[in-house]
Design a protein around this motif. Structure first.
Motif, mmCIF file in Angstrom:
data_model
loop_
_atom_site.group_PDB
_atom_site.id
_atom_site.type_symbol
_atom_site.label_atom_id
_atom_site.label_comp_id
_atom_site.label_asym_id
_atom_site.label_seq_id
_atom_site.Cartn_x
_atom_site.Cartn_y
_atom_site.Cartn_z
ATOM 1 N N TYR A 488 0.723 -1.229 0.061
ATOM 2 C CA TYR A 488 -0.093 0.053 0.045
ATOM 3 C C TYR A 488 0.790 1.286 -0.036
ATOM 4 N N ASN A 489 2.285 1.166 -0.479
ATOM 5 C CA ASN A 489 3.102 2.188 -0.986
ATOM 6 C C ASN A 489 2.345 2.970 -2.106
ATOM 7 N N LEU A 490 2.366 4.395 -2.007
ATOM 8 C CA LEU A 490 1.775 4.886 -3.246
ATOM 9 C C LEU A 490 2.973 5.566 -3.920
ATOM 10 N N ASN A 491 4.152 5.563 -3.586
ATOM 11 C CA ASN A 491 5.287 6.217 -4.207
ATOM 12 C C ASN A 491 5.363 6.203 -5.722
ATOM 13 N N ILE A 492 4.897 7.278 -6.361
ATOM 14 C CA ILE A 492 4.499 7.310 -7.699
ATOM 15 C C ILE A 492 5.408 6.768 -8.765
ATOM 16 N N SER A 493 6.712 6.851 -8.311
ATOM 17 C CA SER A 493 7.716 6.301 -9.238
ATOM 18 C C SER A 493 7.732 4.737 -9.261
ATOM 19 N N ARG A 494 6.999 4.047 -8.340
ATOM 20 C CA ARG A 494 6.783 2.790 -8.480
ATOM 21 C C ARG A 494 6.080 2.241 -9.542
ATOM 22 N N TYR A 495 5.321 3.135 -9.898
ATOM 23 C CA TYR A 495 3.983 2.647 -10.859
ATOM 24 C C TYR A 495 4.128 3.343 -11.972
ATOM 25 N N VAL A 496 4.813 4.696 -12.043
ATOM 26 C CA VAL A 496 4.910 5.316 -13.249
ATOM 27 C C VAL A 496 6.134 5.988 -13.200
ATOM 28 N N SER A 497 7.201 5.354 -14.020
ATOM 29 C CA SER A 497 8.728 5.991 -13.938
ATOM 30 C C SER A 497 8.785 6.715 -15.137
ATOM 31 N N THR A 498 9.413 7.821 -14.993
ATOM 32 C CA THR A 498 9.814 8.606 -16.029
ATOM 33 C C THR A 498 11.248 8.393 -16.727
ATOM 34 N N SER A 499 11.725 7.406 -15.869
ATOM 35 C CA SER A 499 13.168 7.330 -16.653
ATOM 36 C C SER A 499 13.016 6.468 -17.984
ATOM 37 N N VAL A 500 14.114 6.940 -18.916
ATOM 38 C CA VAL A 500 13.837 6.117 -20.375
ATOM 39 C C VAL A 500 14.728 4.912 -20.284
ATOM 40 N N ASP A 501 14.112 3.990 -20.695
ATOM 41 C CA ASP A 501 14.960 2.647 -20.826
ATOM 42 C C ASP A 501 16.391 2.864 -21.649
ATOM 43 N N GLU A 502 17.297 2.272 -21.013
ATOM 44 C CA GLU A 502 18.766 2.333 -21.817
ATOM 45 C C GLU A 502 18.370 1.406 -23.001
ATOM 46 N N GLU A 503 19.228 1.912 -24.278
ATOM 47 C CA GLU A 503 18.998 1.180 -25.382
ATOM 48 C C GLU A 503 19.976 -0.151 -25.167
ATOM 49 N N ILE A 504 19.546 -1.346 -25.795
ATOM 50 C CA ILE A 504 20.098 -2.847 -25.575
ATOM 51 C C ILE A 504 20.929 -2.623 -26.670
ATOM 52 N N ILE A 505 22.277 -3.047 -26.100
ATOM 53 C CA ILE A 505 23.448 -2.889 -27.032
ATOM 54 C C ILE A 505 23.876 -4.440 -27.558
ATOM 55 N N ASP A 506 23.833 -4.851 -28.640
ATOM 56 C CA ASP A 506 24.040 -6.051 -29.139
ATOM 57 C C ASP A 506 25.732 -6.469 -29.313
ATOM 58 N N LEU A 507 26.341 -6.775 -28.101
ATOM 59 C CA LEU A 507 27.934 -6.643 -28.200
ATOM 60 C C LEU A 507 28.354 -7.562 -29.287
#
Length: 540
Positions: A488-507
């Motif tokens: 019952y924690n309503l910390n917004i970033s737990r549900y809607v994160s504004t961070s952009v996913d890092e691009e996956i690099i094919d090594l």
């Protein structure tokens, strides 16, 4: 008058205030400036009504005659004054004696009359005690015309007041002075004084952008906001109303006839007086609002203390911006208080949930409550966690809106808006993370309003709430099951994160590219060395 002209009037009056207050504290000068503006409004409104009431009997004076027409009528019709004032109380709900009208006061100021201060004191006292049918006792209680801040003696104070009033009269004379215009100028000045008051501004002022969001939310249909605005709200409450601008914003959403009655409560006496003036300045009759001076946490307003549930006062819209993390002193008796009994008491260190539960208790089954609180209420443990958990399990928390930091004059911390309902249609919670949507300012950040080509951060929040929209990295409807899994924690970033996913690099691909580049380098070097050999030069 255009919006630009209205803003210009506000700026003109602020320039006068800034110029005339000298070394006087902005908070002190605010009370004088706003009271004089209020007197101007009362006077203009009264004179227009008197002119209409008297018709052809209203005196028409020559341009050189500096007397007030109403004063002339009083002199010539002494026997009819009592009946006339009775009619005025019936129609405009108040009376202002001719010698106390703004035109009379400003003329005394123009002449630098030595009696101005005395007449002004008498006028304020009359308005407080005799002008209105309903009591306006103490309306000017914070205006000390004998203060040494105005001058060391009567003569100096009188001279200073003459200058202030004369400058205000000259500044206003260039503009129309209908109710909306003066009301908007009053609001503008409150905002400017708040900006100059620093942390103290949090006591009485909610930035207009946030005020607009709250007022739009509570005026939408409570069960299904997508249906649009309600046609009528019977009663609206702000239990920490400050200068009353939030309540007036709710009224503005539905129009003058869209609200049955406005209710407000304010603890600070100066701010309480500002709120009452603000209501009247915006054309709200004294019978159309009730502002109480008192402590909401102590619930000392008689109309909210009805023990019979059938007679309990309920409100269809509740808005509030109470003091953040206010320290209070709850006791055992309060634990049995009808507002807190089902949920428990908020901790001494932060009354945030006490304020919330106070308002929520008086919310009607068809109402909407929107309250601004610090982010801590979303995740703090202990007593606050227990209150938050019960509100969630009972399906009363409808929407959580995260706002950018530094929107207030009083604090730089990020805040949130909680939207609560007693009867909720949706069984999830809408999270809106608007923390990255703003324009950065030097002293204060700003939610953009769509002016010019800029985005409209305010309407984006309202539309997302209205239509319960979901948008990646901005908003999401979250099930109660997921919230329960998060304790019952309503910390917004737990549900809607504004961070952009890092691009996956094919090594593997990157390694292949590097091998190809090395091969090209080697081929180029060999060709270059062949040329150097032909020229008899050393290779590289």
């Amino acid at each position: 008058m255009t919006a630009l002209e209205q803003q210009q009037l506000g700026k003109t009056l602020w320039a006068i205030a800034d110029d005339l207050r000298g070394s006087m504290n902005a908070d002190d000068f605010r009370d004088y400036m706003l009271s004089f503006l209020f007197l101007r409004y009362l006077s203009d409104n009264y004179e227009q009504a008197a002119k209409k009431e008297l018709g052809g009997d209203y005196p028409i004076l020559g341009s050189e005659d500096k007397r007030t027409p109403l004063a002339v009528w009083y002199e010539e019709n002494a026997a009819d004054v009592l009946e006339f004032e009775k009619q005025m109380r019936r129609k405009v709900h108040y009376v202002v004696e001719p010698q106390h009208l703004w035109t009379s006061i400003s003329e005394l100021a123009r002449k630098q009359d030595g009696e101005l201060l005395t007449v002004l004191q008498q006028g304020f006292k009359y308005i407080e005690n005799e002008s209105f049918e309903s009591t306006f006792q103490g309306l000017f209680s914070e205006i000390n015309l004998d203060s040494e801040k105005l001058g060391k003696n009567y003569t100096e104070r009188n001279k200073r007041l003459c200058t202030i009033i004369q400058k205000i009269a000259e500044g206003i004379a260039k503009f129309s002075t209908n109710t909306d215009v003066l009301g908007d100028a009053y609001e503008y000045l409150i905002g400017q004084f708040a900006a100059g008051s620093g942390k103290k501004a949090g006591e009485f002022y909610t930035p207009q952008q946030l005020s607009t969001i709250l007022s739009e939310i509570v005026t939408l249909d409570s069960q299904d906001p997508s249906l649009g605005k309600k046609k009528k709200i019977d009663k609206v409450l702000d239990f920490a109303c400050g200068s009353g601008s939030l309540l007036l914003n709710v009224r503005r959403q539905l129009g003058a006839f869209g609200i049955g009655k406005i209710y407000g409560q304010e603890y600070n006496i100066t701010t309480y007086n500002l709120a009452r003036m603000n209501m009247l300045l915006h054309g709200v009759k004294d019978t159309e609002f009730a502002i109480h001076h008192g402590d909401s946490l102590a619930n000392d307003w008689d109309i909210l203390n009805e023990m019979n549930p059938a007679k309990k006062m309920e409100f269809d819209a509740i808005v509030a911006n109470p003091p953040f993390s206010y320290r209070w002193e709850p006791n055992e008796v309060m634990g049995e208080d009808f507002r807190f009994k089902s949920y428990g008491l908020a901790p001494k260190s932060a009354a945030d949930f006490a304020f919330l539960l106070h308002g929520f208790h008086f919310l009607s089954s068809n109402g909407t409550m929107a309250i601004i609180l610090p982010h801590g209420v979303l995740f703090r443990g202990g007593a606050e966690e227990r209150i938050r958990t019960k509100l969630l399990k009972d399906n009363h928390i409808d929407t959580v809106i995260g706002l950018p930091p530094n929107l207030f004059f009083s604090t730089g911390i990020p805040v949130c808006i909680l939207v609560l309902k007693k009867c909720k249609k949706f069984d999830d919670v809408l999270f809106i993370n608007a923390s990255d949507h703003f324009e950065k300012g030097k002293r204060q950040n700003r939610l953009r309003d769509g002016e010019g080509d800029e985005p409209n951060d305010i309407q984006k929040i309202v539309e997302t709430y209205k239509n319960r929209l979901e948008e990646v990295r901005y908003s999401r409807r979250v099930s109660m099951e997921e919230i329960a899994q998060n304790g019952y924690n309503l910390n917004i970033s737990r549900y809607v994160s504004t961070s952009v996913d890092e691009e996956i690099i094919d090594l593997t691909e990157v390694n292949k590219q590097l091998v190809d580049i090395d091969k090209k380098i080697a081929d180029a070097r060999n060709r270059h060395n062949a040329f150097l050999k032909e020229l008899g030069l050393p290779s590289i």
